[in-house]
Design a protein around this motif. Structure first.
Motif, PDB file in Angstrom:
ATOM      1  N   ARG B  31     -16.394 -43.205 -37.115  1.00 22.58           N
ATOM      2  CA  ARG B  31     -16.454 -42.047 -36.102  1.00 22.58           C
ATOM      3  C   ARG B  31     -15.052 -41.300 -36.055  1.00 22.58           C
ATOM      4  O   ARG B  31     -15.211 -39.849 -35.824  1.00 22.58           O
ATOM      5  CB  ARG B  31     -16.295 -42.965 -34.726  1.00 22.58           C
ATOM      6  N   ALA B  32     -14.176 -41.848 -36.152  1.00 19.87           N
ATOM      7  CA  ALA B  32     -12.722 -40.883 -36.346  1.00 19.87           C
ATOM      8  C   ALA B  32     -12.863 -39.702 -37.578  1.00 19.87           C
ATOM      9  O   ALA B  32     -12.179 -38.812 -37.337  1.00 19.87           O
ATOM     10  CB  ALA B  32     -11.508 -41.743 -36.638  1.00 19.87           C
ATOM     11  N   LEU B  33     -13.507 -39.993 -38.462  1.00 25.66           N
ATOM     12  CA  LEU B  33     -13.730 -39.208 -39.647  1.00 25.66           C
ATOM     13  C   LEU B  33     -14.700 -38.088 -39.273  1.00 25.66           C
ATOM     14  O   LEU B  33     -14.852 -37.204 -40.096  1.00 25.66           O
ATOM     15  CB  LEU B  33     -13.722 -39.785 -41.021  1.00 25.66           C
ATOM     16  N   SER B  34     -15.751 -38.628 -38.487  1.00 28.34           N
ATOM     17  CA  SER B  34     -16.956 -37.760 -38.378  1.00 28.34           C
ATOM     18  C   SER B  34     -16.798 -36.491 -37.552  1.00 28.34           C
ATOM     19  O   SER B  34     -16.374 -36.735 -36.403  1.00 28.34           O
ATOM     20  CB  SER B  34     -18.079 -38.622 -37.588  1.00 28.34           C
ATOM     21  N   GLN B  35     -16.874 -35.175 -38.185  1.00 24.64           N
ATOM     22  CA  GLN B  35     -16.608 -33.925 -37.555  1.00 24.64           C
ATOM     23  C   GLN B  35     -18.031 -33.520 -36.722  1.00 24.64           C
ATOM     24  O   GLN B  35     -17.582 -32.783 -35.885  1.00 24.64           O
ATOM     25  CB  GLN B  35     -16.222 -33.028 -38.670  1.00 24.64           C
ATOM     26  N   THR B  46     -26.020 -47.894 -36.228  1.00 28.39           N
ATOM     27  CA  THR B  46     -25.932 -46.689 -36.253  1.00 28.39           C
ATOM     28  C   THR B  46     -24.911 -46.274 -37.166  1.00 28.39           C
ATOM     29  O   THR B  46     -23.840 -46.856 -37.363  1.00 28.39           O
ATOM     30  CB  THR B  46     -25.409 -46.184 -34.849  1.00 28.39           C
ATOM     31  N   THR B  47     -25.166 -45.211 -38.291  1.00 30.30           N
ATOM     32  CA  THR B  47     -24.515 -44.791 -39.265  1.00 30.30           C
ATOM     33  C   THR B  47     -24.459 -43.499 -39.351  1.00 30.30           C
ATOM     34  O   THR B  47     -25.093 -42.661 -38.967  1.00 30.30           O
ATOM     35  CB  THR B  47     -25.027 -45.464 -40.415  1.00 30.30           C
ATOM     36  N   VAL B  48     -23.337 -43.085 -40.101  1.00 34.05           N
ATOM     37  CA  VAL B  48     -23.035 -41.551 -40.028  1.00 34.05           C
ATOM     38  C   VAL B  48     -23.986 -40.758 -41.185  1.00 34.05           C
ATOM     39  O   VAL B  48     -24.050 -41.162 -41.948  1.00 34.05           O
ATOM     40  CB  VAL B  48     -21.298 -41.448 -40.560  1.00 34.05           C
ATOM     41  N   ASP B  49     -24.659 -39.665 -40.557  1.00 37.53           N
ATOM     42  CA  ASP B  49     -25.209 -38.925 -41.333  1.00 37.53           C
ATOM     43  C   ASP B  49     -24.672 -37.850 -42.310  1.00 37.53           C
ATOM     44  O   ASP B  49     -24.631 -37.884 -43.373  1.00 37.53           O
ATOM     45  CB  ASP B  49     -26.300 -38.145 -40.290  1.00 37.53           C
ATOM     46  N   VAL B  50     -23.764 -37.178 -41.396  1.00 39.53           N
ATOM     47  CA  VAL B  50     -22.704 -36.372 -41.937  1.00 39.53           C
ATOM     48  C   VAL B  50     -21.435 -36.298 -41.575  1.00 39.53           C
ATOM     49  O   VAL B  50     -21.127 -36.215 -40.275  1.00 39.53           O
ATOM     50  CB  VAL B  50     -23.191 -34.804 -41.909  1.00 39.53           C
ATOM     51  N   PHE B  51     -20.464 -36.491 -42.377  1.00 37.08           N
ATOM     52  CA  PHE B  51     -19.102 -36.462 -41.933  1.00 37.08           C
ATOM     53  C   PHE B  51     -18.333 -34.842 -41.776  1.00 37.08           C
ATOM     54  O   PHE B  51     -17.914 -34.672 -40.748  1.00 37.08           O
ATOM     55  CB  PHE B  51     -18.226 -37.060 -42.803  1.00 37.08           C
ATOM     56  N   THR B  52     -18.519 -34.291 -42.977  1.00 38.51           N
ATOM     57  CA  THR B  52     -17.844 -32.712 -42.895  1.00 38.51           C
ATOM     58  C   THR B  52     -19.107 -31.840 -43.119  1.00 38.51           C
ATOM     59  O   THR B  52     -19.752 -31.465 -42.206  1.00 38.51           O
ATOM     60  CB  THR B  52     -16.587 -32.729 -43.840  1.00 38.51           C
TER      61      THR B  52
END
Lengths: 536, 408, 523
Positions: B31-35, B46-52
């Protein structure tokens, strides 16, 4: 108003009974250009799909209570939304157990999986297989709902064509699923659920719909089909097919009535039909209780087959064997209903305070055994000592049902017999039945009793007396194999036509059966219109 | 077989209706890296789809190192004297050939020879295996265990996992402290102690590139993440999300359930599920090993010939052919299949796709026409574009196989 | 242990189990020229259709009446030539009543006691038999497969359809209505006498785990009536020497055609090589080679124990695993030092069959108990005193009472080991109310619970039909889809036990149809 005998006042079709199927049929016939009259015994229309105000400022859906099966095709073709019908989905559901645990059903798949996992991890994953198989069966059955069942003994091209249509659809499932279908239509809900689930509470929860309205227990063969019958509304991409009718179930009937009148049809309420008039072996009209005679080219009865043929028609006008078969038709009262006005939202100790499952259908049971024992009570001629209840608090979702902060609760009760072993129903017994149900709920909800402002208690006997359903059976006839498809209601008479010319049936006694589905009315209207060469 | 109710009774009041999706042990770091705060549901987490951006993340794997949170992948522990026989009956490949500390890519079928799922089997001990799957399916796995001396339990939540993929991934893991990780051959696993943290590493992945998957206790997850990011910083390490992973796997020719096929256990309509022969997994089927689930049906299908096949397409132009219908003719009269996954491949500079194509149009080198709809500033245009059946994978660098790998 | 030295190494067909179906299948195959070996685990042939000595010098058979076996089968195998003798036939049935006003179930008996039924009962029964007769193809031929394009399957459907259509519109409609019904409602509609309704419902539910209110119980009744219509008009009959007399004749016939029968030869495994059957391994360690193995064991035993799930697909195993076989029938055998006397019952009625099922509700209540894992304290029973017709079964002047007891579930909640004594006491007390003095005449007894039946005969669940006979386990889905035509997913393995179509009872139809299936496939 057509009260005078004479050609100009003769109707093309007279529909006896303004239940939802009668109104659906009337709508279709009127829209096809016929001049249709609907006669209703009560001073309100709707039959068992009504909204009643029996306590100040509250509205009760005092018979049927959810709109799950009404065919979307019918809603669309009859423009029911334009005439006020709005269906709002409700959320989830829950079965409460006596030990304080519960099983909640959530729309969110992940929440649901984790909830079932509390009881059995395996069941949580088997649920997907269960849902898949139910869906496969629904997909097979759905197109059969709005079709006339073929007569398998007939060599008429139309019957053979329809048989082939069913055969082709069946064949199209592939060999393995054809066997699944045969098993599904004939098994007990308990055996069916055993093939998926290991946890008693999970099985009990899903078995609920297999017994609602039915004089069978979850271990009786054939109840897997009943389970499916209740699922059929919930199957296509038409979101919102399952839910509350805003304003109560009367909204269904009222929108049908309005649609019918807007297309030029006539409704007469408080006009009880005493007899269908038959002249020269043809139905020619009806006579009301007050002796008034009304003539029509055709008569269509929305009443169940027993009332239609044993009470409003004379045996001399009917083939003797047909009358015998009508007498054999099984219509059994097995359900009761409580409608309760509450001063506030009751709390249930088993349900977490903020869980949305309280906005769905709530049940109290532990196991299939408990439900089966409830059925054993019915067989012995007494109401279930630990009844299966299907409770809803529609006022949480539909603001029209109760004043702000207060709630209307619908409690459907399985089982309650029409005839008690110890003699006729009395007001005292009715109250004792109500107390049994209220006590069962109060064991799960400590504040429930103190919130009750008013309770209407309806036994099958009351439902018969007020709504006119024989024995108070909500489906106008058991949904057993001997009374489904081409056997419904009577073998040889499954195509909505009575043995008397010009006489038709459109109630839930006919295919595909009960629930606020409208399909019998739709199919009956088409049969009549086909006979009049108004449709192909 | 364990026939006791498989309940995971929790005494605490449930709260999943408030928060249906679980968080992985890496969630706070991710979450901290997810922009974009762009999360998707994957197997109950729940997982990250796009970070940057998907492009930056994609290139980190093709050029440096990408880190992907693999925790939600469903894992079953299969243990017992009958474990090998059980797995061999379950899947189409010969599991008896799987040596200790090796990993095998497998598919498994229902009675009709149609794929239920694909996944990997890890042989952790003499009679102990992991089965990693896309879908939860304990129901099927337990019924398949009737008659076998084996215990099966889901262990997804007991293990945290990261995929560390890309040309510098071996270097990063060495720096991280996995001494000797460079000796792992493709599909080999090993146990390491990285400065006090127990880690299992396997040379596996879903990107078609050099890469590893590392497995650890959930309580070590954040420490591992932090140290990996720290040691990899100078070599371009990045967290990647599922969009980037999807692009990587298409280039690698890997199939994704729900996109390229649907589990035969979940299809409603007849004929919507696929056999391994149709998906081009002939090489995964060992007809000689004895009976396995679906064998008789697959033998029959093989004898009569497959009706359709999943193939790679090289499509003219540069517009991705998402969900395009395929025709044998430019006029679009004769429909012969559809695209299941498509993308412009930034590395290959080709417009690639995976597609299901009917016989005989799936032959290598055959030409079909793809019907592509283009949204040009809200004006839709339809294009019929030529596409050629080509070999998969589209991208297969030598470095994915070399042992020991280069540092960059 | 087994005298396996007689075994050759090679046969055309091996049949597992020398019950009546196994022997019939063996006889037909041997008659067609096959080299047939029958292996039987027990010391004697016959399975549940054997006669055994339950008390020194007192003999009885678990299956006590012959009424379902087609006359054509008896003739084709020449069973009379091979020693089959009937001690009695067209036995009368009497419905016992606690008040001593028993009802003889013949038309005249009913007319005498229930004038309201005098005219309608024979008409009703004639119609039921007519409808049952139209199902001879349904119950007497191999079930077709659905969804195939094979002409044999289509022809089977056409034949069945034609037979039913031949009934005429009225009967056909009635058949299609009642076939899915429960027998309770049917009898309520057609019969007046409560005792008659109770007794007829007993026949419909005998051996099933379904009470009379359960839909599907008309089907089980039609099963019985269809079979009875083909038995050559013998009605209920009793074999000399007990049912063992029948299986002895079957064994003689089979041997006469050249089949070899080995007892004491329990099978360990069905052997499979290259995905087809290659023979069997006996528990003795012996291996016998044959390309065809036909199992008369129940489907669960056959597939999950003898063959093994490793040779099957999981979906199929799942179906076998879920097939229902929850036995609810117990058997009580009493050795008596004199002929019992039932209050109010003419002594000549003792040669026939006595039924305790006084009303529909009594029977329904009895069936309520097994649902919850309890036995019924007021069970339904079928009683015979075989020594009346066949004195050879007991010492001179002494008698045997054989009773089928309904509603004793295999999975008794408290466990049969704990309940056996109390149960026996309750049963004897109940019998005593009908036949005072019975208790004092008992010199020995045997109570077989479904668990004992399972242990003795090896049928998992201890079920009469091996697999419950109900619509969802009937015809093309019996015992499970994929094994409903006697052949199984493994080439060369066939079923010939009661779990296959059409079902159990001493009918033998399964054995005959299985042999036909083997011959059709293997030539």
């Amino acid at each position: 108003m057509a009260t005078v005998n004479g050609k100009s006042d003769k109707y093309d079709a007279i529909v006896v009974g303004a239940g939802h199927n009668g109104l659906v049929a009337a709508c279709y016939m009127q829209r096809a250009g016929l001049n249709v009259l609907v006669l209703e015994r009560n001073d309100y229309i709707g039959g068992a799909a009504v909204s009643r105000s029996l306590y100040p400022e509250f509205t009760y859906s005092n018979c049927s209570y959810v709109c799950s099966l009404l065919r979307p095709e019918i809603m669309r073709e009859l423009e029911l939304p334009k005439f006020g019908l709005q269906i709002i989905p409700y959320e989830g559901g829950c079965t409460m157990m006596q030990d304080g645990n519960h099983l909640a059903l959530y729309d969110n798949h992940d929440a649901l999986r984790r909830e079932i996992s509390r009881h059995s991890k395996r069941d949580a994953e088997a649920y997907d297989r269960y849902a898949r198989d139910v869906m496969r069966q629904c997909k097979f059955i759905k197109p059969l709902l709005l079709r006339e069942p073929p007569d398998p003994t007939s060599f008429k091209p139309r019957d053979i064509q329809e048989l082939l249509y069913i055969g082709k659809r069946f064949h199209g499932m592939g060999e393995a699923r054809m066997y699944d279908t045969i098993r599904f239509w004939t098994m007990s809900a308990a055996d069916f659920l055993d093939e998926y689930f290991e946890s008693e509470i999970v099985k009990a929860h899903f078995a609920g719909s297999s017994i609602i309205g039915t004089a069978l227990g979850p271990r009786s063969p054939g109840t897997a089909y009943v389970l499916l019958h209740h699922y059929m509304g919930d199957i296509d991409d038409t979101v919102g097919a399952w839910g509350f009718a805003r304003g109560g179930m009367g909204a269904v009937s009222n929108s049908l009535g309005a649609s019918f009148q807007a297309s030029g049809g006539t409704i007469r309420s408080a006009a009880p039909v005493k007899q269908v008039l038959v002249r020269n072996e043809r139905a020619v009209g009806v006579m009301l209780d007050n002796g008034e005679e009304i003539y029509g080219s055709t008569v269509m009865s929305n009443l169940d087959v027993k009332r239609t043929f044993l009470e409003t028609m004379q045996a001399k006008d009917l083939p003797a064997e047909f009358v015998t078969q009508v007498q054999k038709f099984k219509i059994r009262g097995s359900s009761g209903k409580l409608n309760i006005a509450l001063d506030g939202l009751p709390t249930f100790t088993a349900i977490p305070k903020d869980s949305p499952c309280i906005r769905g259908d709530l049940h109290i049971t532990d196991s299939l055994d408990m439900m089966e024992r409830a059925y054993d009570d019915w067989k012995a001629g007494r109401w279930s000592q630990a009844p299966y209840v299907d409770m809803l608090l529609p006022s949480q979702i539909d603001p029209t049902m109760a004043p702000n902060g207060k709630h209307y609760m619908s409690v459907f009760v399985q089982y309650c017999p029409y005839k008690l072993a110890d003699g006729p129903w009395t007001p005292e017994k009715r109250k004792a039945f109500g107390d049994t149900v209220i006590d069962a709920i109060a064991r799960q909800s400590p504040d429930f009793k103190s919130l009750i402002l008013h309770a209407e208690i309806r036994t099958p006997w009351d439902i018969e007396r007020e709504v006119g359903l024989s024995e108070g059976n909500i489906f106008q006839g058991e949904l057993t194999m001997d009374q489904l498809l081409f056997n419904r209601p009577i073998p040889g008479y499954a195509q909505y036509r009575a043995p008397v010319k010009g006489m038709y049936m459109c109630g839930s006694s006919t295919h595909p059966g009960g629930g606020v589905m409208g399909a019998p009315g739709h199919n009956a209207a088409r049969a009549l219109l086909r006979d009049l060469k108004k449709v192909a | 077989m364990n026939s006791n109710p498989t309940s995971m009774a929790s005494s605490a009041m449930p709260n999943h209706y408030r928060q249906p999706l679980l968080q992985t042990p890496f969630h706070n770091r991710a979450r901290a890296l997810s922009q974009h705060d762009s999360f998707v549901a994957w197997a109950g987490y729940t997982t990250v789809d796009v970070f940057t951006t998907p492009e930056q993340e994609y290139f980190s794997v093709r050029n440096a190192t990408g880190v992907f949170d693999l925790t939600p992948m469903v894992k079953y522990r299969v243990v017992g004297a009958g474990a090998a026989a059980y797995l061999n009956h379950l899947v189409t490949r010969d599991v008896s050939k799987l040596k200790l500390h090796r990993v095998m890519y497998v598919v498994w079928c229902n009675d009709d020879g149609h794929i239920i799922d694909d996944g990997t089997i890890f042989r952790l001990g003499e009679d102990e295996y992991w089965l990693c799957t896309a879908e939860r399916q304990i129901d099927w796995l337990l019924d398949a265990a009737i008659g076998y001396d084996v215990e099966i339990a889901e262990v997804t939540a007991e293990v945290a996992a990261l995929a560390v993929q890309g040309p510098t991934s071996c270097w990063v893991l060495k720096q991280f402290g996995l001494v000797g990780v460079e000796l792992l051959k493709p599909f080999e696993l090993g146990y390491f102690n990285a400065n006090g943290i127990e880690i299992m590493a396997s040379r596996t992945g879903f990107t078609g590139d050099l890469g590893y998957e590392i497995w650890m206790a959930p309580e070590d997850a954040e420490t591992v993440w932090d140290r990996l990011m720290e040691v990899g910083r100078t070599r371009g390490i990045r967290a990647i999300g599922s969009q980037a992973l999807n692009a990587l796997r298409i280039e690698a020719g890997f199939l994704m359930p729900h996109y390229d096929f649907i589990s035969s256990e979940s299809t409603i309509r007849l004929g919507r599920d696929r056999s391994p022969l149709e998906l081009g997994f002939d090489w995964l089927i060992d007809f000689k090993k004895g009976h396995f689930n679906g064998r008789r049906a697959l033998m029959a299908e093989q004898a009569s010939g497959v009706k359709r096949r999943l193939v790679g397409l090289d499509i003219a132009g540069n517009k991705a052919a998402h969900s395009a219908l395929l025709y044998s003719d430019k006029a679009g009269q004769n429909e012969v299949g559809n695209v299941t996954s498509a993308m412009w491949s930034p590395t290959c500079k080709r417009n690639i796709a995976l597609a299901i194509v009917n016989a005989p149009h799936f032959a290598m080198g055959a030409t079909v026409w793809a019907e592509i709809y283009l949204n040009r500033e809200l004006v839709w245009e339809r294009r019929m574009v030529q596409a050629k059946v080509v070999e998969k994978p589209f991208f297969a660098p030598e470095r994915r196989r070399v042992t020991p790998p280069a540092d960059r | 242990m087994a005298a396996n030295s007689n075994l050759k190494t090679n046969y055309d067909c091996i049949i597992i189990g020398a019950g009546h179906n196994g022997l019939i299948c063996a006889a037909y195959l041997a008659k067609a020229g096959k080299q047939v070996l029958v292996v039987e685990a027990a010391a004697d042939i016959g399975g549940a259709a054997a006669t055994h000595e339950f008390v020194p010098n007192f003999k009885v058979s678990s299956a006590h009446l012959l009424h379902l076996m087609p006359q054509s089968l008896i003739s084709e195998l020449g069973l009379e030539k091979h020693g089959l003798r009937l001690a009695a036939q067209e036995l009368a049935s009497t419905a016992l009543s606690a008040d001593g006003k028993h009802l003889n179930l013949s038309a005249s008996g009913v007319a005498a006691q229930s004038p309201a039924d005098a005219a309608s009962y024979p008409v009703f029964m004639a119609r039921m038999r007519r409808l049952a007769g139209s199902l001879s193809t349904l119950f007497g031929a191999t079930a077709p497969r659905l969804g195939t394009t094979a002409w044999s399957d289509r022809f089977a459907f056409l034949k069945l359809g034609w037979q039913i259509r031949r009934l005429g519109k009225k009967d056909m409609r009635e058949l299609l209505r009642i076939i899915g019904m429960n027998v309770y409602d049917l009898l309520e509609d057609e019969i007046h006498s409560p005792a008659l309704k109770g007794a007829l419902a007993f026949d419909a539910t005998l051996g099933a785990n379904l009470g009379p209110r359960a839909p599907g119980t008309v089907l089980t009744w039609l099963y019985r009536l269809t079979h009875e219509s083909a038995n050559g008009g013998k009605g209920l009959s009793q074999v000399v020497g007990g049912m063992g007399g029948l299986t002895a004749a079957l064994a003689n016939a089979a041997r006469g055609f050249g089949a070899q029968i080995e007892t004491h030869s329990p099978v360990a495994r069905v052997l499979v090589a290259n995905d087809r059957v290659s023979g069997i391994a006996l528990q003795s360690g012996h291996t016998v080679v044959a390309p065809i193995v036909i199992s008369s064991a129940d489907p669960k035993t056959t597939f999950l124990k003898l063959l093994g799930p490793e040779h099957l697909d999981t979906g199929f195993v799942r179906k076998v695993h879920h097939s229902r076989a929850r036995g609810v029938v117990a058997k009580l055998h009493l050795a008596l030092n004199k002929l019992p006397s039932f209050t109010g019952l003419a002594p000549d009625a003792l040669s026939g069959r006595l039924v305790i099922s006084p009303t529909l509700d009594y029977l329904e209540r009895a069936f309520d108990q097994p649902k919850y894992g309890a036995y019924s304290p007021a069970p339904a029973m079928e009683i015979t005193i075989p020594t009346v017709n066949d004195p050879s079964l007991a010492p001179a002047g002494q008698h045997v009472l054989s009773a089928i007891i309904e509603c004793a579930p295999r999975d008794l909640r408290q466990g049969w080991e704990n309940a056996r004594e109390a149960y026996l006491t309750e049963l004897l007390a109940q019998l005593e109310t009908y036949a005072p003095g019975l208790k004092d005449s008992i010199v020995g007894s045997e109570l077989m619970t479904p668990v004992d039946i399972e242990t003795r005969y090896g049928n998992q669940g201890g079920h009469w039909h091996h697999t419950e006979l109900a619509f969802d386990q009937f015809y093309f889905v019996r015992p499970v889809p994929g094994a409903a035509q006697y052949s199984t997913p493994v080439s060369g393995l066939y079923l010939c036990g009661a779990g296959a179509h059409p079902g159990g009872g001493v009918a033998g139809v399964v054995g005959r149809l299985a042999a036909q299936a083997v011959l059709a496939k293997a030539g």
